[in-house]
Design a protein around this motif. Structure first.
Motif, short mmCIF file in Angstrom:
data_model
loop_
_atom_site.label_atom_id
_atom_site.label_comp_id
_atom_site.label_asym_id
_atom_site.label_seq_id
_atom_site.Cartn_x
_atom_site.Cartn_y
_atom_site.Cartn_z
N LEU A 180 0.83 -1.22 0.02
CA LEU A 180 -0.01 -0.01 0.08
C LEU A 180 0.89 1.17 0.08
O LEU A 180 0.63 2.10 -0.67
CB LEU A 180 -0.95 0.18 1.23
N GLY A 181 2.03 1.08 0.66
CA GLY A 181 2.71 2.36 0.60
C GLY A 181 3.25 2.77 -0.67
O GLY A 181 3.70 3.77 -1.03
N THR A 182 3.67 1.56 -1.40
CA THR A 182 4.36 1.73 -2.68
C THR A 182 3.19 2.43 -3.69
O THR A 182 3.37 3.21 -4.62
CB THR A 182 4.89 0.58 -3.30
N PHE A 183 1.88 1.85 -3.60
CA PHE A 183 0.84 2.40 -4.36
C PHE A 183 0.65 3.99 -4.17
O PHE A 183 0.30 4.66 -4.97
CB PHE A 183 -0.50 1.87 -4.13
N ARG A 184 0.82 4.57 -2.75
CA ARG A 184 0.61 5.82 -2.37
C ARG A 184 1.64 6.82 -3.14
O ARG A 184 1.42 7.70 -3.54
CB ARG A 184 0.57 5.89 -0.86
N VAL A 185 2.98 6.20 -3.21
CA VAL A 185 4.11 6.81 -3.66
C VAL A 185 4.24 6.96 -4.97
O VAL A 185 4.27 7.97 -5.79
CB VAL A 185 5.47 6.24 -3.03
N ASN A 186 4.11 5.70 -5.56
CA ASN A 186 4.08 5.52 -7.21
C ASN A 186 3.25 4.60 -7.46
O ASN A 186 3.72 3.47 -7.43
CB ASN A 186 5.78 5.38 -7.51
N PRO A 187 1.98 4.64 -8.09
CA PRO A 187 1.04 3.58 -8.58
C PRO A 187 1.85 2.77 -9.45
O PRO A 187 1.42 1.53 -9.57
CB PRO A 187 -0.14 4.24 -9.10
N TRP A 188 2.52 3.19 -10.46
CA TRP A 188 3.28 2.22 -11.63
C TRP A 188 4.04 1.25 -10.80
O TRP A 188 3.99 0.00 -11.24
CB TRP A 188 4.03 3.24 -12.61
N TRP A 189 5.01 1.60 -9.95
CA TRP A 189 5.75 0.65 -9.23
C TRP A 189 5.16 -0.20 -8.68
O TRP A 189 5.47 -1.41 -8.30
CB TRP A 189 6.88 1.21 -8.42
N GLY A 190 3.90 0.22 -7.81
CA GLY A 190 3.16 -0.68 -7.10
C GLY A 190 2.56 -1.73 -7.90
O GLY A 190 2.49 -2.79 -7.61
N GLY A 191 2.09 -1.28 -9.12
CA GLY A 191 1.28 -2.29 -10.04
C GLY A 191 2.30 -3.17 -10.50
O GLY A 191 2.15 -4.51 -10.73
N LEU A 192 3.52 -2.73 -11.16
CA LEU A 192 4.64 -3.72 -11.33
C LEU A 192 5.05 -4.69 -10.36
O LEU A 192 5.01 -5.86 -10.46
CB LEU A 192 5.73 -2.92 -11.83
N GLY A 193 5.07 -4.21 -9.07
CA GLY A 193 5.33 -5.30 -7.90
C GLY A 193 4.37 -6.17 -7.58
O GLY A 193 4.33 -7.47 -7.62
N MET A 194 3.00 -5.72 -7.88
CA MET A 194 1.77 -6.65 -7.82
C MET A 194 1.87 -7.49 -8.87
O MET A 194 1.57 -8.89 -8.38
CB MET A 194 0.72 -5.62 -7.84
N ALA A 195 1.93 -7.22 -9.91
CA ALA A 195 2.01 -8.15 -11.10
C ALA A 195 3.12 -9.13 -10.83
O ALA A 195 3.01 -10.31 -11.27
CB ALA A 195 2.38 -7.44 -12.45
N GLY A 196 4.36 -8.88 -10.40
CA GLY A 196 5.59 -9.65 -9.99
C GLY A 196 5.00 -10.72 -9.05
O GLY A 196 5.35 -12.19 -9.14
N VAL A 197 4.41 -10.14 -8.02
CA VAL A 197 4.13 -11.23 -7.00
C VAL A 197 2.93 -12.33 -7.53
O VAL A 197 3.07 -13.39 -7.31
CB VAL A 197 3.47 -10.17 -5.96
N VAL A 198 1.81 -11.64 -8.25
CA VAL A 198 1.08 -12.45 -8.91
C VAL A 198 1.62 -13.75 -9.89
O VAL A 198 1.40 -14.87 -9.70
CB VAL A 198 -0.15 -11.73 -9.65
N LEU A 199 2.41 -13.32 -10.64
CA LEU A 199 3.26 -14.10 -11.66
C LEU A 199 4.21 -15.09 -10.77
O LEU A 199 4.11 -16.43 -11.23
CB LEU A 199 3.97 -13.28 -12.71
#
Length: 99
Positions: free
Chosen positions: A1-20
């Protein structure tokens, strides 16, 4: 959540990495434990459960629905003991902890 607040693009990329990574690990475990997947078999029209399995699973399904829709009868007996535990914990904190 902290990453999404600071930079949504990096948060989305991190989330996609976790899911994959999770999908990859599940596929890896499936291959190691159960071997190569078998070809698809013909599916049953309605249900492939036997009568014994239906008799066992029906009360469990009803209980799960009951607990999800109306949990009060199961939670009511726990209110007083939990309240006592919380009060005891708050007294410990006020008195400086366990002696």
């Amino acid at each position: 959540l902290g990453t999404f607040r600071v930079n949504p693009w990096w948060g989305g990329l991190g989330m996609a990495g976790v899911v994959l990574a999770a999908a990859y690990m599940l596929r890896l475990v499936q291959g190691v434990i159960w071997g190569a997947p078998e070809p698809m078999k013909e599916m049953a029209l309605w249900c492939d459960l036997e009568r014994r399995e239906i008799l066992i699973l029906t009360p469990l399904a009803v209980l799960v629905l009951w607990l999800g829709l109306y949990p009060e009868p199961f939670l009511a007996p726990l209110r007083e003991p939990v309240q006592r535990l919380l009060e005891g914990t708050s007294l410990l904190v006020l008195n400086g902890g366990v002696p």
